[in-house]
Design an enzyme around this catalytic site. Structure first.
Site, PDB file in Angstrom:
ATOM      1  CG  HIS A 306      45.149 -13.943  11.426  1.00  0.00           C
ATOM      2  ND1 HIS A 306      44.328 -13.063  11.678  1.00  0.00           N
ATOM      3  CD2 HIS A 306      46.171 -13.779  10.856  1.00  0.00           C
ATOM      4  CE1 HIS A 306      44.622 -11.788  11.155  1.00  0.00           C
ATOM      5  NE2 HIS A 306      46.107 -12.129  10.347  1.00  0.00           N
ATOM      6  CG  ASP A 363      53.708 -14.334   8.684  1.00  0.00           C
ATOM      7  OD1 ASP A 363      53.067 -13.544   9.211  1.00  0.00           O
ATOM      8  OD2 ASP A 363      53.899 -14.061   7.811  1.00  0.00           O
TER       9      ASP A 363
HETATM   10  C1  SDX Z   1      50.418 -11.705  10.963  1.00  0.00           C
HETATM   11  O1  SDX Z   1      45.780  -8.627  11.998  1.00  0.00           O
HETATM   12  C2  SDX Z   1      46.448  -9.252  10.854  1.00  0.00           C
HETATM   13  O2  SDX Z   1      45.897  -9.156  10.317  1.00  0.00           O
HETATM   14  C3  SDX Z   1      48.107  -9.596  10.439  1.00  0.00           C
HETATM   15  C4  SDX Z   1      48.663 -10.301   9.289  1.00  0.00           C
HETATM   16  C5  SDX Z   1      48.239  -9.485   8.343  1.00  0.00           C
HETATM   17  O3  SDX Z   1      48.313  -9.635   6.759  1.00  0.00           O
HETATM   18  O4  SDX Z   1      48.745  -7.721   8.682  1.00  0.00           O
HETATM   19  O5  SDX Z   1      47.727 -11.710   9.357  1.00  0.00           O
HETATM   20  C6  SDX Z   1      49.660 -10.815   9.153  1.00  0.00           C
HETATM   21  O6  SDX Z   1      50.436 -11.198  11.513  1.00  0.00           O
HETATM   22  C7  SDX Z   1      50.230 -12.792  10.980  1.00  0.00           C
HETATM   23  C8  SDX Z   1      50.277 -13.652  12.793  1.00  0.00           C
HETATM   24  C9  SDX Z   1      51.658 -13.510  12.030  1.00  0.00           C
HETATM   25  N1  SDX Z   1      51.735 -14.339  14.615  1.00  0.00           N
HETATM   26  C10 SDX Z   1      52.272 -15.047  14.582  1.00  0.00           C
HETATM   27  O7  SDX Z   1      52.649 -16.076  14.078  1.00  0.00           O
HETATM   28  C11 SDX Z   1      52.498 -15.346  15.557  1.00  0.00           C
HETATM   29  C12 SDX Z   1      52.307 -15.940  16.492  1.00  0.00           C
HETATM   30  N2  SDX Z   1      50.433 -15.963  16.541  1.00  0.00           N
HETATM   31  C13 SDX Z   1      50.451 -15.478  17.966  1.00  0.00           C
HETATM   32  O8  SDX Z   1      51.229 -14.994  18.641  1.00  0.00           O
HETATM   33  C14 SDX Z   1      48.857 -14.695  18.069  1.00  0.00           C
HETATM   34  O9  SDX Z   1      47.792 -15.807  17.160  1.00  0.00           O
HETATM   35  C15 SDX Z   1      48.506 -13.495  17.438  1.00  0.00           C
HETATM   36  C16 SDX Z   1      49.036 -12.483  18.124  1.00  0.00           C
HETATM   37  C17 SDX Z   1      49.100 -13.230  16.438  1.00  0.00           C
HETATM   38  C18 SDX Z   1      46.756 -13.525  17.776  1.00  0.00           C
HETATM   39  O10 SDX Z   1      46.834 -12.837  19.149  1.00  0.00           O
HETATM   40  P1  SDX Z   1      45.370 -13.512  19.831  1.00  0.00           P
HETATM   41  O11 SDX Z   1      44.444 -12.150  19.332  1.00  0.00           O
HETATM   42  O12 SDX Z   1      45.188 -13.014  21.720  1.00  0.00           O
HETATM   43  O13 SDX Z   1      44.832 -14.245  19.760  1.00  0.00           O
HETATM   44  P2  SDX Z   1      43.637 -15.705  20.375  1.00  0.00           P
HETATM   45  O14 SDX Z   1      43.207 -13.966  20.834  1.00  0.00           O
HETATM   46  O15 SDX Z   1      42.840 -15.983  19.339  1.00  0.00           O
HETATM   47  O16 SDX Z   1      44.572 -16.711  21.146  1.00  0.00           O
HETATM   48  C19 SDX Z   1      43.555 -17.367  21.748  1.00  0.00           C
HETATM   49  C20 SDX Z   1      44.321 -18.332  23.035  1.00  0.00           C
HETATM   50  C21 SDX Z   1      45.877 -16.909  24.102  1.00  0.00           C
HETATM   51  O17 SDX Z   1      45.309 -17.279  25.324  1.00  0.00           O
HETATM   52  P3  SDX Z   1      44.969 -16.884  26.828  1.00  0.00           P
HETATM   53  O18 SDX Z   1      46.013 -15.578  26.662  1.00  0.00           O
HETATM   54  O19 SDX Z   1      43.586 -17.557  26.318  1.00  0.00           O
HETATM   55  O20 SDX Z   1      45.705 -17.813  27.702  1.00  0.00           O
HETATM   56  O21 SDX Z   1      45.516 -18.882  22.697  1.00  0.00           O
HETATM   57  C22 SDX Z   1      46.517 -18.202  22.581  1.00  0.00           C
HETATM   58  C23 SDX Z   1      46.655 -16.940  23.348  1.00  0.00           C
HETATM   59  O22 SDX Z   1      47.694 -17.032  24.040  1.00  0.00           O
HETATM   60  N3  SDX Z   1      47.029 -18.614  21.016  1.00  0.00           N
HETATM   61  C24 SDX Z   1      48.929 -18.919  21.102  1.00  0.00           C
HETATM   62  C25 SDX Z   1      48.904 -18.854  19.722  1.00  0.00           C
HETATM   63  N4  SDX Z   1      47.792 -17.667  19.668  1.00  0.00           N
HETATM   64  C26 SDX Z   1      47.687 -17.936  20.179  1.00  0.00           C
HETATM   65  N5  SDX Z   1      49.159 -20.140  21.739  1.00  0.00           N
HETATM   66  C27 SDX Z   1      50.760 -20.830  21.275  1.00  0.00           C
HETATM   67  N6  SDX Z   1      51.030 -20.261  20.330  1.00  0.00           N
HETATM   68  C28 SDX Z   1      50.275 -18.688  19.290  1.00  0.00           C
HETATM   69  N7  SDX Z   1      50.523 -19.411  18.288  1.00  0.00           N
END
Ligand code: SDX
Length: 459
Positions: A306, A363
């Site tokens: 998140h 989710d």
């Molecule tokens: C919602 O913003 C809100 O409030 C949204 C929401 C709402 O109520 O409106 O809460 C609803 O959208 C919830 C999120 C739903 N999405 C997913 O479940 C999709 C999977 N999650 C990822 O896409 C991701 O976690 C995000 C987009 C939600 C957040 O991405 P960030 O901000 O890049 O996360 P981060 O900076 O904490 O990541 C740290 C690392 C990164 O790797 P590097 O780029 O540093 O190498 O962890 C990785 C990310 O790529 N990472 C993941 C991951 N989520 C982050 N790796 C594997 N699987 C994942 N799910």
């Protein structure tokens, strides 16, 4: 005298006011930064930037806290209804019984949509995604219903909000019925908001739908948990599009389009597709976890991580409990729930996910609840949109009432060509082109799977 931040640039000192929050992060007010220093800030994804001052919802990502108008989500989940929570978000206070009855009556009175709108649905190709249809139909509402003039009466504004809250739910059920070739079921005066939706989705002249109170309660809870969430992607879209003073329907349609994305609201559908893929692959979660940890692999573990919560999403906890209770109470066995539990246990014991703050979000379990309610997979994000609508309306209203509110127009850091002359056609040769991979991207580029590039500026 308020707190100040001191900025020293090239030996010159600047003072910037600090805005003190009720809870959570205070903010450095940079609204005069460019004027005073000639510099702007750079914050891709706006993870460190406040776009507004808001009193609607509050999240603490480290502690896993979520409150609507100061009330903890756990208490609303336990004691409130979706209609009451919608009133709270939009009006700022829990309604009295008289206010709640008046609001419920408004929702009922505006639950039908213009008959001509049915023909719109009939013109969509079979298999059109319900989110695309919903975004189009909400935009089309403006052709049938008046917009809120600038200086409207309170009653007029509340009627418009209730109209949209009620019709979005009706349009969602209609889109499903028509996509299945079923006759449209109309809203009933005798049913509550949530019961009406289930009835409009599943009632049939040959097999009358029996309203199950547990299902109605589960749907109330599902929508309460989704009702608002600070300045998430789709809410920011509603505020940004709304800042141009478009009509409410166009701004909400923009929010629906943003929510559709698999990184945002589309994740609930993507989670179930991922769990189904694990199930079809023999139920072994290890290969999926390995791919999620492989930074060169674009695969993400849907339902985890998140932008704000670096701990358990409080809504995810409540959704998980509801999931177990509902399925056990209805003797429903869903193999995907077993896989979800195993996946969660494995992830939460793996340092990669813990160190990166990747916990289950709202989710992760929500799709299993929707499956148990009989909601078809491609309607999952539509269910999120219906739940988020009161939050979008509240945020749109707050931005409309904010005297500080301006047309949203972020700046940029330009890293393209310096000024150069136009080249006549006959003098252009691809081989003569210079290396325009500009300084900002020429350096080491870390491929992030959620973005194509993230630049490391070269000093
Ligand atoms: C919602 O913003 C809100 O409030 C949204 C929401 C709402 O109520 O409106 O809460 C609803 O959208 C919830 C999120 C739903 N999405 C997913 O479940 C999709 C999977 N999650 C990822 O896409 C991701 O976690 C995000 C987009 C939600 C957040 O991405 P960030 O901000 O890049 O996360 P981060 O900076 O904490 O990541 C740290 C690392 C990164 O790797 P590097 O780029 O540093 O190498 O962890 C990785 C990310 O790529 N990472 C993941 C991951 N989520 C982050 N790796 C594997 N699987 C994942 N799910």
């Amino acid at each position: 005298m308020g707190k100040k931040a001191r900025l020293i640039i090239n030996g010159k000192s600047y003072e910037l006011p600090i805005i003190t929050a009720t809870d959570g992060n205070d903010a450095i007010d940079i609204s005069r930064l460019r004027e005073e220093t000639g510099l702007i800030t750079y914050d891709p994804g706006f993870g460190n930037s406040g776009s507004c001052i808001s009193s609607i919802s509050f999240m603490d990502g480290e502690k896993g806290v979520l409150r609507y108008r100061g009330i903890p989500i756990e208490q609303l989940a336990e004691q409130s209804s979706f209609v009451e929570t919608s009133y709270l978000l939009i009006n700022g206070e829990l309604p009295t019984s008289e206010e709640l009855s008046r609001f419920s009556l408004l929702l009922n009175d505006h639950s039908l949509v213009h008959e001509d709108m049915r023909h719109f649905f009939e013109r969509f190709p079979r298999g059109a995604h319900p989110m695309g249809m919903l975004a189009s139909m909400v935009n089309a509402l403006r052709a049938f219903y008046p917009e809120i003039p600038e200086r409207s009466e309170e009653d007029e504004i509340n009627k418009t909000f209730a109209r949209l809250l009620s019709k979005l739910r009706t349009l969602a059920a209609m889109s499903y019925r028509i996509s299945m070739g079923f006759p449209v079921v109309y809203p009933s005066y005798f049913l509550s908001y949530c019961a009406n939706f289930l009835n409009m989705m599943f009632d049939s002249t040959v097999r009358p739908y029996v309203i199950d109170d547990d299902m109605v309660q589960a749907l109330n809870l599902f929508w309460i948990l989704h009702a608002d969430h600070e300045q998430n992607c789709s809410t920011s879209a509603v505020r940004l599009v709304g800042s141009a003073r478009v009509n409410l329907y166009a701004a909400i349609s923009a929010g629906i389009s943003a929510l559709w994305g698999p990184l945002h609201g589309g994740a609930n559908q993507a989670v179930v597709e991922m769990l189904q893929a694990i199930h079809d692959n023999g139920g072994n979660v290890a290969p999926f976890i390995a791919r999620a940890k492989d930074r060169t692999d674009p695969f993400l573990l849907m339902g985890f991580g998140h932008s704000v919560y670096k701990n358990y999403d409080p809504r995810g906890r409540i959704m998980k409990d509801m999931c177990h209770k509902f399925l056990a109470g209805h003797n429903v066995y869903d193999p995907l729930l077993d896989i979800a539990k195993r996946l969660e246990e494995t992830v939460l014991s793996d340092p990669f996910f813990i160190d990166n703050g990747l916990y289950p979000n709202v989710d992760f379990y929500s799709g299993i609840v929707l499956r148990a309610l009989g909601i078809p997979l491609d309607m999952f994000t539509v269910m999120f949109a219906i739940g988020r609508l009161p939050g979008w309306i509240a945020q749109w209203k707050e931005s409309r009432e904010d005297e500080r509110g301006k047309l949203h127009r972020p700046r940029q850091v330009y890293c393209g060509y310096e000024e150069r002359d136009y080249l006549p056609l006959g003098m252009r040769h691809a081989a003569d082109r210079g290396d325009n991979s500009d300084a900002l991207f020429r350096g080491k580029v870390r491929v992030r799977r959620t973005n194509a590039h993230s630049a490391v500026a070269i000093s």
